[in-house]
Design a protein around this motif. Structure first.
Motif, PDB file in Angstrom:
ATOM      1  N   ASP A   1      15.811  31.996 -22.773  1.00 43.41           N
ATOM      2  CA  ASP A   1      15.852  32.634 -21.454  1.00 43.41           C
ATOM      3  C   ASP A   1      16.393  31.700 -20.375  1.00 43.41           C
ATOM      4  O   ASP A   1      16.231  31.960 -19.181  1.00 43.41           O
ATOM      5  N   LEU A   2      17.028  30.608 -20.795  1.00 42.15           N
ATOM      6  CA  LEU A   2      17.624  29.672 -19.839  1.00 42.15           C
ATOM      7  C   LEU A   2      19.041  29.303 -20.275  1.00 42.15           C
ATOM      8  O   LEU A   2      19.382  29.355 -21.460  1.00 42.15           O
ATOM      9  N   ALA A   3      19.845  28.958 -19.288  1.00 43.95           N
ATOM     10  CA  ALA A   3      21.148  28.340 -19.537  1.00 43.95           C
ATOM     11  C   ALA A   3      21.312  27.231 -18.515  1.00 43.95           C
ATOM     12  O   ALA A   3      20.765  27.314 -17.402  1.00 43.95           O
ATOM     13  N   PHE A   4      22.039  26.202 -18.877  1.00 42.06           N
ATOM     14  CA  PHE A   4      22.296  25.096 -17.956  1.00 42.06           C
ATOM     15  C   PHE A   4      23.798  24.951 -17.776  1.00 42.06           C
ATOM     16  O   PHE A   4      24.570  24.998 -18.737  1.00 42.06           O
ATOM     17  N   ARG A   5      24.217  24.797 -16.538  1.00 41.28           N
ATOM     18  CA  ARG A   5      25.621  24.651 -16.209  1.00 41.28           C
ATOM     19  C   ARG A   5      25.791  23.549 -15.174  1.00 41.28           C
ATOM     20  O   ARG A   5      24.926  23.335 -14.324  1.00 41.28           O
ATOM     21  N   ARG A   6      26.933  22.873 -15.231  1.00 47.28           N
ATOM     22  CA  ARG A   6      27.267  21.885 -14.198  1.00 47.28           C
ATOM     23  C   ARG A   6      28.319  22.516 -13.296  1.00 47.28           C
ATOM     24  O   ARG A   6      29.445  22.787 -13.732  1.00 47.28           O
ATOM     25  N   TRP A   7      27.937  22.780 -12.058  1.00 53.26           N
ATOM     26  CA  TRP A   7      28.802  23.457 -11.094  1.00 53.26           C
ATOM     27  C   TRP A   7      28.836  22.679  -9.784  1.00 53.26           C
ATOM     28  O   TRP A   7      27.908  21.914  -9.465  1.00 53.26           O
ATOM     29  N   ASP A   8      29.901  22.896  -9.001  1.00 49.49           N
ATOM     30  CA  ASP A   8      29.928  22.323  -7.661  1.00 49.49           C
ATOM     31  C   ASP A   8      29.067  23.137  -6.697  1.00 49.49           C
ATOM     32  O   ASP A   8      28.609  22.643  -5.665  1.00 49.49           O
ATOM     33  N   ARG A   9      28.818  24.393  -7.051  1.00 47.40           N
ATOM     34  CA  ARG A   9      27.975  25.290  -6.265  1.00 47.40           C
ATOM     35  C   ARG A   9      27.497  26.399  -7.200  1.00 47.40           C
ATOM     36  O   ARG A   9      28.074  26.615  -8.259  1.00 47.40           O
ATOM     37  N   PRO A  10      26.442  27.116  -6.834  1.00 51.15           N
ATOM     38  CA  PRO A  10      25.982  28.204  -7.709  1.00 51.15           C
ATOM     39  C   PRO A  10      27.079  29.238  -7.898  1.00 51.15           C
ATOM     40  O   PRO A  10      27.700  29.687  -6.935  1.00 51.15           O
ATOM     41  N   ARG A  11      27.330  29.629  -9.135  1.00 49.22           N
ATOM     42  CA  ARG A  11      28.373  30.608  -9.440  1.00 49.22           C
ATOM     43  C   ARG A  11      27.807  32.002  -9.672  1.00 49.22           C
ATOM     44  O   ARG A  11      28.579  32.953  -9.848  1.00 49.22           O
ATOM     45  N   VAL A  12      26.498  32.129  -9.730  1.00 48.84           N
ATOM     46  CA  VAL A  12      25.850  33.428  -9.865  1.00 48.84           C
ATOM     47  C   VAL A  12      24.662  33.471  -8.907  1.00 48.84           C
ATOM     48  O   VAL A  12      24.183  32.429  -8.446  1.00 48.84           O
ATOM     49  N   LYS A  13      24.201  34.665  -8.606  1.00 47.73           N
ATOM     50  CA  LYS A  13      23.064  34.849  -7.712  1.00 47.73           C
ATOM     51  C   LYS A  13      21.921  35.515  -8.459  1.00 47.73           C
ATOM     52  O   LYS A  13      22.133  36.249  -9.423  1.00 47.73           O
ATOM     53  N   VAL A  14      20.710  35.268  -7.986  1.00 46.35           N
ATOM     54  CA  VAL A  14      19.547  35.931  -8.564  1.00 46.35           C
ATOM     55  C   VAL A  14      19.716  37.445  -8.400  1.00 46.35           C
ATOM     56  O   VAL A  14      20.086  37.932  -7.330  1.00 46.35           O
ATOM     57  N   GLY A  15      19.460  38.170  -9.452  1.00 46.72           N
ATOM     58  CA  GLY A  15      19.623  39.618  -9.433  1.00 46.72           C
ATOM     59  C   GLY A  15      20.961  40.090  -9.961  1.00 46.72           C
ATOM     60  O   GLY A  15      21.133  41.280 -10.242  1.00 46.72           O
ATOM     61  N   THR A  16      21.935  39.164 -10.106  1.00 48.44           N
ATOM     62  CA  THR A  16      23.233  39.544 -10.658  1.00 48.44           C
ATOM     63  C   THR A  16      23.049  40.041 -12.086  1.00 48.44           C
ATOM     64  O   THR A  16      22.281  39.477 -12.862  1.00 48.44           O
ATOM     65  N   ARG A  17      23.766  41.114 -12.416  1.00 47.83           N
ATOM     66  CA  ARG A  17      23.752  41.618 -13.792  1.00 47.83           C
ATOM     67  C   ARG A  17      25.117  41.375 -14.419  1.00 47.83           C
ATOM     68  O   ARG A  17      26.139  41.770 -13.866  1.00 47.83           O
TER      69      ARG A  17
END
Length: 267
Positions: free
Chosen positions: A17-33
């Motif tokens: 139920d988790l994923a880890f990513r290295r980003w310069d900024r969040p690429r998804v938002k809570v609630g995104t499907r």
């Protein structure tokens, strides 16, 4: 947000139920499907986390082999920050139900109007009906081959097919496309009914097994998961292109409908 097929299946099955990513900024938002090959995934959390703060439970919940493996994967790049992304399965893609819905006359008019708008906005002119006809007469044919037939770059062709898919008119297969019942109704309304080969009954081969395995199964006249259940795992493994990963994903697809390989009993 790209997620590997094995991880998609594990999220669907509730194993991670988790994923880890290295980003310069969040690429998804809570609630995104997110629409994926296994259905909808919902983003339940997004938070930056220091690499040093990761724990063994984080590795387990994202499907990593170990905490060290997770940290090594995230250390390949040093730019940006590490984000912990919570994910959960949110059900089947609603387009699946839409594809099976044959439109009523008033819906047909709305669909036709929408296709006309796509044509009018396109720099190449009218393309929607030509693409529907092309897929209708060439089901299960790879996108590059279809694009070549109409003289279009493959990425642009696939982008436009996705627009038709959003309207429930086409569906993606393990290789290629086909018109949905909804798409057939629209094209028959435009061109008049045409004879088509009967649609195969049964569960389509999972898209996550990959093109080489799909080609090998089709060559053996195995076009559905139910047909796969008539073969033993050993015999399938002997087919060129069907490797261990594809066999595991086929086993999961079989189990999902209460089946197993021939000679094996599913608990």
């Amino acid at each position: 947000m790209m997620i590997r097929p094995a991880e998609l299946e594990a999220i669907r099955d509730g194993e991670i139920d988790l994923a880890f990513r290295r980003w310069d900024r969040p690429r998804v938002k809570v609630g995104t499907r997110l629409r994926t090959a296994v259905g909808l995934l919902e983003v339940t959390s997004v938070e930056p986390v220091p690499l040093s703060a990761l724990r063994a439970d984080d590795a387990r919940r994202c499907g990593a082999a170990s905490l060290a493996a997770l940290k090594n994967a995230l250390s390949v790049r040093t730019d940006g920050r590490v984000f912990r992304v919570g994910l959960s399965y949110a059900g089947p893609d609603p387009r699946e139900r839409l594809r099976e819905t044959v439109p009523a006359p008033d819906e047909l008019a709305d669909i036709i109007t929408g296709l006309d708008r796509l044509d009018a906005a396109s720099p190449i002119g009218a393309w929607t009906r030509a693409t529907l006809r092309l897929i209708d007469t060439n089901p299960e044919v790879r996108a590059p081959e279809l694009a070549l037939e109409v003289g279009r770059p493959t990425p642009e062709f696939k982008r436009d097919v996705r627009k038709l898919k959003e309207r429930g008119l086409t569906e993606s297969l393990a290789i290629g496309y086909r018109l949905s019942p909804r798409g057939e109704a629209v094209l028959d309304h435009e061109d008049g009914p045409r004879e088509r080969a009967p649609r195969r009954t049964g569960t389509p081969l999972p898209r996550t097994i990959g093109a080489p395995a799909t080609r090998a199964l089709r060559a053996a006249d195995l076009h559905t998961v139910e047909a796969v259940s008539t073969w033993t795992r050993r015999d399938l493994a002997a087919l060129h292109g069907v490797g261990p990963i594809a066999l595991d994903r086929l086993a999961a697809a079989l189990a999902a409908i209460g089946l197993d390989y021939a000679g094996e009993q599913h608990d």
